[in-house]
Design an enzyme around this catalytic site. Structure first.
Site, PDB file in Angstrom:
ATOM      1  N   LYS A  68      34.638  -8.506  15.520  1.00  0.00           N
ATOM      2  CA  LYS A  68      34.614  -7.164  14.932  1.00  0.00           C
ATOM      3  C   LYS A  68      35.833  -7.042  14.024  1.00  0.00           C
ATOM      4  O   LYS A  68      36.978  -7.089  14.481  1.00  0.00           O
ATOM      5  CB  LYS A  68      34.650  -6.086  16.007  1.00  0.00           C
ATOM      6  CG  LYS A  68      34.580  -4.693  15.405  1.00  0.00           C
ATOM      7  CD  LYS A  68      34.847  -3.597  16.388  1.00  0.00           C
ATOM      8  CE  LYS A  68      35.680  -2.551  15.694  1.00  0.00           C
ATOM      9  NZ  LYS A  68      36.118  -1.465  16.530  1.00  0.00           N
ATOM     10  N   GLY A  79      39.825   7.417  18.278  1.00  0.00           N
ATOM     11  CA  GLY A  79      40.569   8.148  19.308  1.00  0.00           C
ATOM     12  C   GLY A  79      40.527   9.654  19.180  1.00  0.00           C
ATOM     13  O   GLY A  79      41.114  10.356  19.989  1.00  0.00           O
ATOM     14  N   ALA A 118      33.781   4.484  16.835  1.00  0.00           N
ATOM     15  CA  ALA A 118      34.983   5.314  16.797  1.00  0.00           C
ATOM     16  C   ALA A 118      34.689   6.802  16.646  1.00  0.00           C
ATOM     17  O   ALA A 118      33.836   7.203  15.867  1.00  0.00           O
ATOM     18  CB  ALA A 118      35.924   4.889  15.663  1.00  0.00           C
ATOM     19  N   GLY A 119      35.441   7.570  17.424  1.00  0.00           N
ATOM     20  CA  GLY A 119      35.410   9.018  17.292  1.00  0.00           C
ATOM     21  C   GLY A 119      34.471   9.737  18.244  1.00  0.00           C
ATOM     22  O   GLY A 119      34.409  10.971  18.232  1.00  0.00           O
ATOM     23  N   ASN A 138      35.571   3.560  22.979  1.00  0.00           N
ATOM     24  CA  ASN A 138      36.602   3.187  23.951  1.00  0.00           C
ATOM     25  C   ASN A 138      37.257   4.423  24.568  1.00  0.00           C
ATOM     26  O   ASN A 138      37.160   4.656  25.770  1.00  0.00           O
ATOM     27  CB  ASN A 138      37.660   2.311  23.262  1.00  0.00           C
ATOM     28  CG  ASN A 138      38.728   1.872  24.229  1.00  0.00           C
ATOM     29  OD1 ASN A 138      38.420   1.259  25.244  1.00  0.00           O
ATOM     30  ND2 ASN A 138      39.969   2.204  23.955  1.00  0.00           N
ATOM     31  N   THR A 139      37.894   5.234  23.712  1.00  0.00           N
ATOM     32  CA  THR A 139      38.716   6.335  24.231  1.00  0.00           C
ATOM     33  C   THR A 139      37.924   7.319  25.084  1.00  0.00           C
ATOM     34  O   THR A 139      38.425   7.810  26.096  1.00  0.00           O
ATOM     35  CB  THR A 139      39.370   7.082  23.041  1.00  0.00           C
ATOM     36  OG1 THR A 139      40.018   6.124  22.204  1.00  0.00           O
ATOM     37  CG2 THR A 139      40.382   8.103  23.511  1.00  0.00           C
TER      38      THR A 139
HETATM   39  C1  DXP Z   1      37.926  -0.366  20.765  1.00  0.00           C
HETATM   40  C2  DXP Z   1      37.830  -0.367  19.310  1.00  0.00           C
HETATM   41  O1  DXP Z   1      37.331  -1.270  18.701  1.00  0.00           O
HETATM   42  C3  DXP Z   1      38.335   0.811  18.582  1.00  0.00           C
HETATM   43  O2  DXP Z   1      39.034   0.388  17.450  1.00  0.00           O
HETATM   44  C4  DXP Z   1      37.145   1.616  18.269  1.00  0.00           C
HETATM   45  O3  DXP Z   1      37.033   1.903  16.957  1.00  0.00           O
HETATM   46  C5  DXP Z   1      36.877   2.701  19.234  1.00  0.00           C
HETATM   47  O4  DXP Z   1      37.272   3.970  18.861  1.00  0.00           O
HETATM   48  P1  DXP Z   1      37.297   5.156  19.941  1.00  0.00           P
HETATM   49  O5  DXP Z   1      38.453   4.859  20.841  1.00  0.00           O
HETATM   50  O6  DXP Z   1      37.467   6.415  19.142  1.00  0.00           O
HETATM   51  O7  DXP Z   1      36.001   5.116  20.691  1.00  0.00           O
END
Ligand code: DXP
Length: 261
Positions: free
Chosen positions: A103, A164, A190-191, A212-213
């Site tokens: 990635k 995040g 993300a987001g 992730n977050t």
């Molecule tokens: C884990 C990863 O690859 C992050 O760079 C991703 O973009 C996730 O973003 P969030 O933490 O907002 O879900």
């Protein structure tokens, strides 16, 4: 969910359309438990920030996220130029015995963590030439998404909102346009903040969601992982089922037309 509804990325196929990260957890046990509960089959790892064997005396993520069970997706988090991102992918390939699915993210600045698009294009081109299969983090611009697809990226991953931020899909129409124009998988990356955000992305027709977050930062990450698994599945089913059109005015739920009375 129909059995044949598989996600194909490059040479590999998956049942789960939820991809997860490994950062921000309290400890490795929590990481392993949340990821298992998410049902994810692809787990992304920030190579510059996570020990997957570079430091033999430190705890190793691969002890709780086994490469036999999961596809480990090395990512270039923390790279702010093409050269560092390319080097990080090459290091990952060495650490993971020739594994070539990565990635790519090349970030523009610390405050927004938005992608640096010229540097992303440069790194993607070099990595593809070097036989990597590139899943690429990008902004929600349909023109850029198409260009990344045309150069040979195996999946395009537009952001829902800043990494995040937990803001959810900020530009549904752009995501929709990206999905409609695409011939490779589109995964929102993300987001995402909560389960409904993941469902929205899937209802728009995205092929998957990476987060992730939202899981790692929840009060109860294992429970949130379970919610996200169901939200991605629900969103996918709703997309396949086809939603009713939106209308401004009412139409009775039990119409009288066509009845026997
Ligand atoms: C884990 C990863 O690859 C992050 O760079 C991703 O973009 C996730 O973003 P969030 O933490 O907002 O879900």
């Amino acid at each position: 969910m129909p059995n044949e509804d598989l996600l194909t990325i490059g040479q590999r196929t998956y049942r789960s359309r939820l991809l997860v990260g490994t950062g921000k957890y309290k400890d490795l046990d929590e990481t392993g438990a949340a990821i298992a509960e998410s049902g994810a089959e692809i787990v992304t790892v920030a190579i510059r920030r996570t020990n997957i064997g570079q430091s033999p005396d430190e705890p190793n993520l691969l002890d709780v996220v086994s490469p036999e069970r999961y596809t480990i997706l090395p990512n270039t988090a923390g790279c702010f130029n093409a050269k560092d991102a390319i080097r990080t992918c090459q290091l990952a390939r060495e650490l993971l015995d020739g594994h070539n699915l990565v990635k790519l993210e090349v970030l523009g600045d610390q405050k927004t963590l938005y992608p640096d698009i010229p540097a992303t294009l440069e790194a993607a081109e070099a990595l593809i030439k070097d036989d990597f299969e590139v899943m690429v983090y990008t902004n929600d611009d349909p023109i850029v998404a198409k260009r990344l697809e045309a150069m040979g990226c195996v999946a395009v991953m537009p952001l829902a909102a800043p990494i995040g931020s937990g803001l959810g899909v900020q530009n549904k129409y752009n995501i929709l346009t990206i999905v409609e124009n695409a011939e490779v998988p589109i995964l929102v990356d993300a987001g995402v903040g909560t389960a409904s955000d993941a469902s929205v992305a899937m209802e728009l027709g995205c092929d998957g969601v990476l987060m992730n977050t939202a899981i790692a930062g929840a009060k109860n990450p294992v429970l949130m992982a379970s919610a996200m698994r169901k939200a991605v599945e629900a969103g996918r089913e709703a997309f396949l089922a086809g939603r009713i059109p939106r209308k401004r005015y009412a139409s009775a739920s039990s119409p009288l037309d066509g009845t026997f009375f």
